[in-house]
Every structure is written in structure tokens, then in C-alpha cells.
Design a protein around this motif. Structure first.
Motif, short mmCIF file in Angstrom:
data_model
loop_
_atom_site.label_atom_id
_atom_site.label_comp_id
_atom_site.label_asym_id
_atom_site.label_seq_id
_atom_site.Cartn_x
_atom_site.Cartn_y
_atom_site.Cartn_z
N SER A 175 0.77 -1.23 0.01
CA SER A 175 -0.01 0.00 0.11
C SER A 175 1.05 1.24 0.21
O SER A 175 0.63 2.31 -0.55
N ALA A 176 1.97 1.26 0.76
CA ALA A 176 2.81 2.41 0.83
C ALA A 176 3.42 2.77 -0.43
O ALA A 176 3.73 3.94 -0.92
N LEU A 177 4.00 1.59 -1.00
CA LEU A 177 4.50 1.95 -2.40
C LEU A 177 3.69 2.63 -3.44
O LEU A 177 3.85 3.27 -4.15
N LEU A 178 2.38 2.07 -3.44
CA LEU A 178 1.32 2.71 -4.18
C LEU A 178 0.94 4.13 -3.99
O LEU A 178 1.03 4.67 -4.91
N GLU A 179 1.09 4.31 -2.72
CA GLU A 179 0.66 5.61 -2.37
C GLU A 179 1.90 6.57 -2.67
O GLU A 179 1.64 7.94 -2.70
N SER A 180 3.10 6.11 -2.90
CA SER A 180 4.23 6.83 -2.92
C SER A 180 4.33 7.30 -4.52
O SER A 180 5.17 7.78 -5.09
N GLY A 181 3.43 6.99 -5.41
CA GLY A 181 3.40 7.41 -6.71
C GLY A 181 3.22 6.07 -7.84
O GLY A 181 3.54 6.27 -9.14
N PHE A 182 2.75 5.00 -7.46
CA PHE A 182 2.63 3.84 -8.30
C PHE A 182 1.19 3.26 -8.41
O PHE A 182 0.26 3.70 -7.59
N VAL A 183 0.88 2.39 -9.46
CA VAL A 183 -0.64 2.10 -9.48
C VAL A 183 -0.60 0.55 -9.66
O VAL A 183 0.43 -0.03 -10.73
N ASP A 184 -1.37 -0.27 -9.13
CA ASP A 184 -1.39 -1.59 -9.62
C ASP A 184 -2.37 -1.71 -10.88
O ASP A 184 -3.46 -1.36 -10.75
N SER A 185 -1.71 -2.21 -11.93
CA SER A 185 -2.31 -2.00 -13.37
C SER A 185 -3.53 -3.06 -13.68
O SER A 185 -4.68 -2.53 -14.07
N PHE A 186 -3.55 -4.10 -12.98
CA PHE A 186 -4.55 -4.76 -13.19
C PHE A 186 -5.89 -4.17 -12.25
O PHE A 186 -7.06 -4.16 -12.70
N ARG A 187 -5.57 -3.94 -10.99
CA ARG A 187 -6.61 -3.42 -10.16
C ARG A 187 -7.07 -1.83 -10.99
O ARG A 187 -8.32 -1.43 -10.43
N TYR A 188 -6.25 -1.29 -11.57
CA TYR A 188 -6.66 0.19 -12.15
C TYR A 188 -7.59 -0.27 -13.22
O TYR A 188 -8.65 0.49 -13.44
N LYS A 189 -7.29 -1.39 -14.08
CA LYS A 189 -8.51 -1.64 -14.94
C LYS A 189 -9.50 -2.42 -14.69
O LYS A 189 -10.62 -2.42 -15.04
N HIS A 190 -9.52 -3.26 -13.46
CA HIS A 190 -10.65 -4.19 -13.11
C HIS A 190 -10.75 -3.92 -11.45
O HIS A 190 -10.17 -4.66 -10.76
N PRO A 191 -11.33 -2.64 -11.16
CA PRO A 191 -11.19 -2.30 -9.60
C PRO A 191 -11.78 -3.18 -8.89
O PRO A 191 -11.25 -3.47 -7.57
N GLU A 192 -12.93 -3.92 -8.93
CA GLU A 192 -13.74 -4.58 -8.10
C GLU A 192 -13.88 -6.21 -8.67
O GLU A 192 -14.61 -6.81 -7.93
N GLU A 193 -13.31 -6.47 -9.68
CA GLU A 193 -13.66 -7.89 -10.08
C GLU A 193 -12.98 -9.02 -9.29
O GLU A 193 -11.70 -8.88 -8.55
N THR A 194 -13.63 -9.84 -8.94
CA THR A 194 -13.08 -11.02 -7.91
C THR A 194 -12.51 -12.42 -8.81
O THR A 194 -12.87 -12.34 -10.09
#
Length: 251
Positions: A175-194
């Protein structure tokens, strides 16, 4: 550009289970692999149109990373600096004009969490390294990161809280890495998919029943998120206990 990442769990074994068929079919610009489990000279792969960069572990049959690329890099770096002994061959960085590509096989905290302190130190060093790169140009960071970030990233979240790969500490570092300026590409395109996973235990019918974990990622700098065309998981590709993941990026 098309990027692939795959923990092959032993490249020599995976070669006998369809690796090259998938490699040629997917026709990626960059094909990153983790857990190669080989030393120099143990595998000879001549793949037309691709340069190869390998980082071997000193311990035989353990760890290791490699990148196959159609594009000659400006520079190549193994590891994250003098503090990292590089005995386990876990990191390769290729530099290009518009981005860095960082291929990583993150240490496992182990079932009894004996390696958790080392793992957290690793996360801190790697985060500093990625942030340093990101201050120069955008980063594409991929590999087996050995963490399921949120509860939708594994099948049985409640029963796995506190287990290796799903500890609060490991998830907080991600989480801290993402908050420092990065994005999880899969969740960016598929935010709620299980029910999207990249690793399954070898226990009987676990993969068949899709009882898995999503622990393989393409993480990109925030500057690149609008250039993500697609982020895909290929669960039907066999050959390893992990499956390949794909990122298509305008860059």
C-alpha cells in the motif's frame, strides 16, 4: 508495447511444459520470468529477435530472474545497490529512453514467518530504489511480489489473515509503495472484479476449483496509468503453479 511476466517455477521444467509455445504465440516486446532455478550454461535458449538478460542465484536450483526483450536497453543493472549481496538473483533493471523496466522475484516470508523481518527490509530498500528511478523517468515494475494486497486478491481471505503473503505488514508495504506514486495496473483496469488469481497450490484440484492468490503484478508509475491499454491474467496457461500476466502499454 506488450509486457509479459511469469514465475516459471524452474525454466528447465517449464520448457517441457509449453513455455516456448506460449512465448512465440504471445509475441511480447518484453518477457520477464522469475524463479528460473538455473545457473549460467544450464539452459541454452536461442530465440530470434530477442536479447536475453539473466540474473542467477548462487544457490543451485533456486530463485533467479531473466528478461527477454526485442528492444536494446540503454543500460542494465542487477540488484539495487551495494547493500544487496545479490546472492539470490532477484532483480534486473533495464533502462529505456522513456521508462525503466524492473523485473523482481520478491522473497517469501516463509510459512512460519521466519523470513518476515528480512522481507520487510527488502521492501524498504526496493521502495527507495523504485522511488529513485521514478524521480528520473517512469517505471514498469513487475514480477512475483509474493503478496495478495487486498481481500479480493485471494480466495480464502479470512482464513489466511496473518499468513505468509497476507500479513498486515506485507500488505501495508505494498500500500505504501502505491501511495508513493504507483498504480497496480490490474486493479486500475479491474477495480472490483473477484476470482482473478495468478498462483495456485499444487494440492489436488485447487487450480481446477480456482482457489488461488493474485501475487504477480505489473505496477507502473502514476504517470503511465493513462497509457495502460489492458492488464490481463492468463490462468489457462499451464507449465507452472503461477500463470503469466500481461500488460499492454502505450509508451
Amino acid at each position: 508495447m506488450k509486457f509479459i511476466s511469469w514465475n516459471v517455477n524452474g525454466i528447465r521444467a517449464c520448457l517441457g511444459k509449453g513455455f516456448l509455445e506460449f512465448f512465440h504465440q504471445i509475441d511480447a516486446d518484453f518477457f520477464c520470468i522469475q524463479e528460473t532455478k538455473c545457473q549460467a550454461g544450464q539452459v541454452e535458449l536461442s530465440i530470434e529477435g530477442y536479447e536475453q538478460y539473466w540474473n542467477y542465484a548462487q544457490k543451485k536450483g533456486y530463485s533467479g530472474t531473466a528478461i527477454f526483450t526485442k528492444h536494446t536497453p540503454l543500460s542494465v543493472k542487477y540488484g539495487v545497490g551495494a547493500e544487496d549481496s545479490q546472492d539470490e538473483g532477484r532483480i534486473i533493471t533495464l533502462e529505456y529512453k522513456n521508462f525503466y523496466l524492473v523485473n523482481v522475484y520478491t522473497p517469501n516470508a516463509q510459512r512460519d514467518l521466519a523470513r518476515l523481518p528480512l522481507r520487510l527490509q527488502w521492501e524498504d530498500r526496493l521502495a527507495s530504489y523504485l522511488q529513485e528511478l521514478n524521480s528520473q523517468k517512469p517505471v514498469v515494475y513487475c514480477g512475483d511480489l509474493n503478496v495478495a494486497h487486498t481481500e479480493i486478491d485471494l480466495k480464502n481471505a479470512k482464513s489466511n489473515i496473518g499468513n505468509s503473503g497476507f500479513t498486515y505488514e506485507e500488505r501495508a508495504k505494498f500500500s505504501a509503495l502505491l501511495e508513493s506514486g504507483f498504480v497496480d495496473s490490474f486493479r486500475y483496469k479491474h477495480p472490483e472484479e473477484t476470482d482473478h488469481y495468478t498462483w495456485w497450490s499444487y494440492m489436488n484440484k485447487v487450480r481446477e476449483r480456482n482457489i488461488g492468490w493474485r501475487i504477480d503484478y505489473f505496477v507502473v508509475s502514476n504517470q503511465l496509468k493513462e497509457q495502460i491499454e489492458s492488464a490481463t491474467i492468463h490462468p489457462h496457461i499451464m507449465g507452472s503453479d503461477h500463470c503469466p500476466i500481461e500488460l499492454q502499454l502505450q509508451c
